[in-house]
Design a protein around this motif. Structure first.
Motif, PDB file in Angstrom:
ATOM      1  N   ILE A 212       1.965  -7.300  -1.153  1.00 25.29           N
ATOM      2  CA  ILE A 212       1.800  -8.470  -0.294  1.00 25.29           C
ATOM      3  C   ILE A 212       0.586  -9.223  -0.829  1.00 25.29           C
ATOM      4  O   ILE A 212      -0.514  -8.662  -0.895  1.00 25.29           O
ATOM      5  CB  ILE A 212       1.550  -8.080   1.173  1.00 25.29           C
ATOM      6  CG1 ILE A 212       2.665  -7.186   1.717  1.00 25.29           C
ATOM      7  CG2 ILE A 212       1.408  -9.339   2.036  1.00 25.29           C
ATOM      8  CD1 ILE A 212       2.366  -6.606   3.089  1.00 25.29           C
ATOM      9  N   GLU A 213       0.785 -10.449  -1.227  1.00 24.10           N
ATOM     10  CA  GLU A 213      -0.316 -11.282  -1.703  1.00 24.10           C
ATOM     11  C   GLU A 213      -0.607 -12.346  -0.652  1.00 24.10           C
ATOM     12  O   GLU A 213       0.286 -13.075  -0.218  1.00 24.10           O
ATOM     13  CB  GLU A 213       0.041 -11.958  -3.034  1.00 24.10           C
ATOM     14  CG  GLU A 213       0.298 -10.999  -4.180  1.00 24.10           C
ATOM     15  CD  GLU A 213      -0.964 -10.302  -4.670  1.00 24.10           C
ATOM     16  OE1 GLU A 213      -2.073 -10.784  -4.348  1.00 24.10           O
ATOM     17  OE2 GLU A 213      -0.838  -9.290  -5.389  1.00 24.10           O
ATOM     18  N   ILE A 214      -1.861 -12.426  -0.230  1.00 22.07           N
ATOM     19  CA  ILE A 214      -2.272 -13.380   0.792  1.00 22.07           C
ATOM     20  C   ILE A 214      -3.402 -14.229   0.221  1.00 22.07           C
ATOM     21  O   ILE A 214      -4.396 -13.704  -0.280  1.00 22.07           O
ATOM     22  CB  ILE A 214      -2.774 -12.666   2.063  1.00 22.07           C
ATOM     23  CG1 ILE A 214      -1.705 -11.708   2.613  1.00 22.07           C
ATOM     24  CG2 ILE A 214      -3.165 -13.684   3.140  1.00 22.07           C
ATOM     25  CD1 ILE A 214      -2.224 -10.749   3.667  1.00 22.07           C
ATOM     26  N   VAL A 319      21.016  -7.741  -4.342  1.00 20.63           N
ATOM     27  CA  VAL A 319      20.300  -8.420  -5.421  1.00 20.63           C
ATOM     28  C   VAL A 319      18.832  -8.526  -5.004  1.00 20.63           C
ATOM     29  O   VAL A 319      18.503  -8.440  -3.817  1.00 20.63           O
ATOM     30  CB  VAL A 319      20.876  -9.828  -5.700  1.00 20.63           C
ATOM     31  CG1 VAL A 319      22.307  -9.733  -6.184  1.00 20.63           C
ATOM     32  CG2 VAL A 319      20.765 -10.726  -4.467  1.00 20.63           C
ATOM     33  N   PRO A 320      17.913  -8.727  -5.957  1.00 24.05           N
ATOM     34  CA  PRO A 320      16.494  -8.808  -5.599  1.00 24.05           C
ATOM     35  C   PRO A 320      16.198 -10.053  -4.755  1.00 24.05           C
ATOM     36  O   PRO A 320      16.852 -11.090  -4.905  1.00 24.05           O
ATOM     37  CB  PRO A 320      15.791  -8.907  -6.950  1.00 24.05           C
ATOM     38  CG  PRO A 320      16.807  -8.525  -7.977  1.00 24.05           C
ATOM     39  CD  PRO A 320      18.141  -8.844  -7.406  1.00 24.05           C
ATOM     40  N   PHE A 321      15.193  -9.922  -3.868  1.00 22.19           N
ATOM     41  CA  PHE A 321      14.727 -11.119  -3.174  1.00 22.19           C
ATOM     42  C   PHE A 321      13.237 -11.011  -2.899  1.00 22.19           C
ATOM     43  O   PHE A 321      12.666  -9.921  -2.867  1.00 22.19           O
ATOM     44  CB  PHE A 321      15.539 -11.380  -1.901  1.00 22.19           C
ATOM     45  CG  PHE A 321      15.008 -10.752  -0.638  1.00 22.19           C
ATOM     46  CD1 PHE A 321      14.393 -11.531   0.337  1.00 22.19           C
ATOM     47  CD2 PHE A 321      15.151  -9.391  -0.397  1.00 22.19           C
ATOM     48  CE1 PHE A 321      13.919 -10.966   1.511  1.00 22.19           C
ATOM     49  CE2 PHE A 321      14.690  -8.825   0.770  1.00 22.19           C
ATOM     50  CZ  PHE A 321      14.067  -9.615   1.745  1.00 22.19           C
ATOM     51  N   VAL A 322      12.623 -12.175  -2.720  1.00 23.65           N
ATOM     52  CA  VAL A 322      11.182 -12.277  -2.497  1.00 23.65           C
ATOM     53  C   VAL A 322      10.954 -13.151  -1.273  1.00 23.65           C
ATOM     54  O   VAL A 322      11.613 -14.177  -1.098  1.00 23.65           O
ATOM     55  CB  VAL A 322      10.472 -12.876  -3.735  1.00 23.65           C
ATOM     56  CG1 VAL A 322       9.010 -13.197  -3.426  1.00 23.65           C
ATOM     57  CG2 VAL A 322      10.577 -11.930  -4.924  1.00 23.65           C
ATOM     58  N   ALA A 359       8.559  -8.553  -3.188  1.00 23.00           N
ATOM     59  CA  ALA A 359       7.180  -8.980  -2.968  1.00 23.00           C
ATOM     60  C   ALA A 359       7.150  -9.923  -1.778  1.00 23.00           C
ATOM     61  O   ALA A 359       8.165 -10.524  -1.407  1.00 23.00           O
ATOM     62  CB  ALA A 359       6.612  -9.680  -4.206  1.00 23.00           C
ATOM     63  N   VAL A 360       5.966 -10.022  -1.159  1.00 17.05           N
ATOM     64  CA  VAL A 360       5.702 -11.032  -0.136  1.00 17.05           C
ATOM     65  C   VAL A 360       4.538 -11.876  -0.638  1.00 17.05           C
ATOM     66  O   VAL A 360       3.476 -11.342  -0.971  1.00 17.05           O
ATOM     67  CB  VAL A 360       5.348 -10.393   1.223  1.00 17.05           C
ATOM     68  CG1 VAL A 360       5.010 -11.475   2.246  1.00 17.05           C
ATOM     69  CG2 VAL A 360       6.490  -9.515   1.724  1.00 17.05           C
TER      70      VAL A 360
END
Length: 563
Positions: A212-214, A319-322, A359-360
């Motif tokens: 998680i990137e903030i 499938v991948p998701f972000v 990822a977030v």
């Protein structure tokens, strides 16, 4: 940075592990008071307890802590019972910054299960003994603590990073601490706000772990986006409100990172979180011949995030998701944890799947364009975290709700980070609600979902319904004989101060019950509620119908009076 740092907390709370890493990060010397006592006496703690008794050990402990706290540049991990002696408390408070590592009894039991070196736990009922120690010592830990940190974090590195951020913002020295000392009946918690808004957290789920990137301006950070969003082909799913604001920026950044980008813009609103919108996503993916290497990116609030996640879980069986959340509610709650889905006319979020993102990426600058009503709605989920598991955070919110409403960047950054830390740790322990722990995240939601369905999706925002639902759940907790009236009123006061509704629509008791019977937590035909034993301690439980009816009647009556 502070000259000395002292760690206090129950045995098994992680003082030694955290202390060693913290000292290394700060370039300071680490000392463990128990280890120092053993080195000075040439005997183990267990031997001293057995041969000389606890009183003798405590005398040695006082001498050792008096010596160690008198040094400089030390990170000191104290024994679990060090705070018992008033002289130790005096030295700890006067000679450094004290961090209380707070751990639940269940966590400590797990960590000390095979540990034979702790004299006070050599008993048949270790849990009962730990609960007794926690009751006795928690007030003393709070008395000396400048900072309180819950040790149920995804990993020790994330926890130390959190401590570093809090230390960096804490006033230096004894004089500043005394000037900011809280009244005796309030926890002496961290009152400062993060000044460095960039934060990296980790949701620790083994092979499914993700970051998680903030921070601010993440949508223009080409290197970060290129690193976190896998695959060469990207499909951004967004809505008619967010697209004019951020779609071009994100597209340009991803293309600069070498990605091929397409986008689908859906109608905005909770009422659009349905099968028709989901089919539009599938239609777009099929028409553009997307494959298993296509990554979906959810750019928007909770509705977009939930639908995109469900589409990613289902399309080609995964499938991948972000998640790229752009609302406060999504940044603190819905984007983290892997719950995806759509609404059904008879119930909210009843169709969906557990499916974790890769990822977030929460760009806090997107909150600049968030309407006031949406910002307030997001605060409901923030308040929830303090109510269910973190009383010091709840108290921080009481003191700083004005900063949050004023969109103070540092206050918002801290609230988002702490909320994500709490949720990430709960998800780590109970990803699919198999143990019941994750269900406490639904505090206020049983009532809230009924309000949304009863009025029609979109009439009240999700956060508004949850805010009112928390007030009702607190009232029901009080009627159950758990939450005292003072704490119930504090919850109501904070929800109201945040600008959220505190009285419910008059749906009628029969309608209320019918709506709440369609809830994912229900078991064996019984409605399950998330209630509070006290502030910071939640439980999932059925309730007597007469008490539930009383809460519904009173809340609805208040609602009728307010019309």
């Amino acid at each position: 940075m502070q000259q000395n740092i002292f760690l206090v907390g129950l045995m098994g709370a992680g003082k030694t592990t955290v202390g060693r890493l913290l000292a290394k990060r700060l370039g300071m010397r680490f000392v463990d008071s128990d280890h120092e006592i053993e080195a000075r006496t040439g005997a183990t703690i267990s031997w001293i307890f057995e041969i000389e008794g606890e009183e003798s050990f405590r005398r040695r402990e006082v001498e050792t802590i008096r010596d160690l706290t008198g040094r400089s540049g030390v990170v000191l991990a104290t024994g679990g019972g060090a705070v018992i002696h008033p002289e130790n408390r005096k030295h700890l408070k006067a000679r450094g910054t004290v961090i209380y590592l707070r751990a639940s009894v269940n966590n400590i039991l797990q960590r000390t299960m095979h540990d034979k070196s702790r004299p006070l736990l050599q008993t048949e009922n270790r849990k009962e003994k730990l609960e007794e120690l926690a009751r006795q010592r928690d007030p003393l830990y709070r008395e000396v603590a400048d900072i309180i940190v819950d040790t149920g974090r995804p990993n020790v590195h994330a926890m130390v990073q959190s401590i570093m951020a809090q230390l960096a913002n804490y006033q230096k020295g004894q004089t500043a601490r005394k000037q900011k000392k809280q009244p005796a009946n309030r926890t002496k918690k961290v009152q400062t706000i993060m000044k460095n808004s960039d934060t990296h957290l980790e949701v620790d789920l083994g092979e499914r772990s993700y970051p998680i990137e903030i921070g601010a301006d993440l949508l223009t950070d080409t290197a970060l986006l290129g690193r976190l969003i896998s695959g060469k082909r990207i499909v951004i799913i967004t809505n008619t409100v967010v697209a004019p604001l951020y779609l071009e920026t994100l597209t340009r950044s991803l293309e600069a990172a070498g990605k091929t980008v397409q986008s689908l813009v859906l109608p905005d609103g909770e009422k659009e979180k349905n099968w028709t919108s989901l089919m539009k996503i599938f239609d777009f993916l099929m028409e553009h011949k997307c494959d298993r290497k296509t990554t979906l990116v959810a750019l928007g609030g909770g509705v977009i995030g939930d639908m995109t996640g469900y589409a990613a879980a289902s399309f080609m069986r995964g499938v991948p998701f972000v998640q790229v959340p752009t609302t406060l509610l999504a940044e603190v709650d819905s984007s983290v944890g892997g719950k995806t889905g759509i609404n059904h006319p008879l119930g909210k979020n009843m169709i969906g799947a557990f499916y974790q993102p890769e990822a977030v990426i929460a760009d806090t600058k997107t909150l600049d364009t968030l309407p006031d009503r949406e910002l307030v709605a997001g605060l409901a989920e923030v308040i929830k975290y303090g109510a269910i598991i973190d009383m010091p955070f709840f108290e921080w919110l009481e003191d700083h709700i004005g900063n949050l409403l004023a969109r103070d960047r540092d206050a918002l950054a801290y609230a988002i980070r702490r909320s994500c830390e709490i949720k990430a740790d709960i998800v780590r322990q109970d990803e699919r609600e198999s143990t019941g722990l994750r269900a406490i995240l639904n505090f206020g939601h049983t009532f809230g979902h009924a309000i949304e369905a009863g009025l029609g999706y979109g009439e009240w925002l999700h956060g508004e319904a949850v805010g009112c639902g928390m007030v009702m759940a607190a009232d029901l907790s009080c009627r159950m004989g758990w939450l005292d009236a003072t704490l119930r009123d504090r919850i109501r006061a904070l929800v109201e101060k945040a600008g959220l509704p505190v009285v419910s629509p008059a749906l009628g008791t029969e309608r209320w019950i019918g709506l709440m019977q369609v809830d994912k937590k229900n078991a064996g035909g019984e409605i399950q509620f998330v209630l509070l034993k006290t502030l910071g301690e939640a439980v999932v439980t059925p309730v007597p119908m007469d008490l539930l009816s009383a809460t519904l009647r009173e809340s609805s009556a208040a609602g009728q009076e307010s019309v």
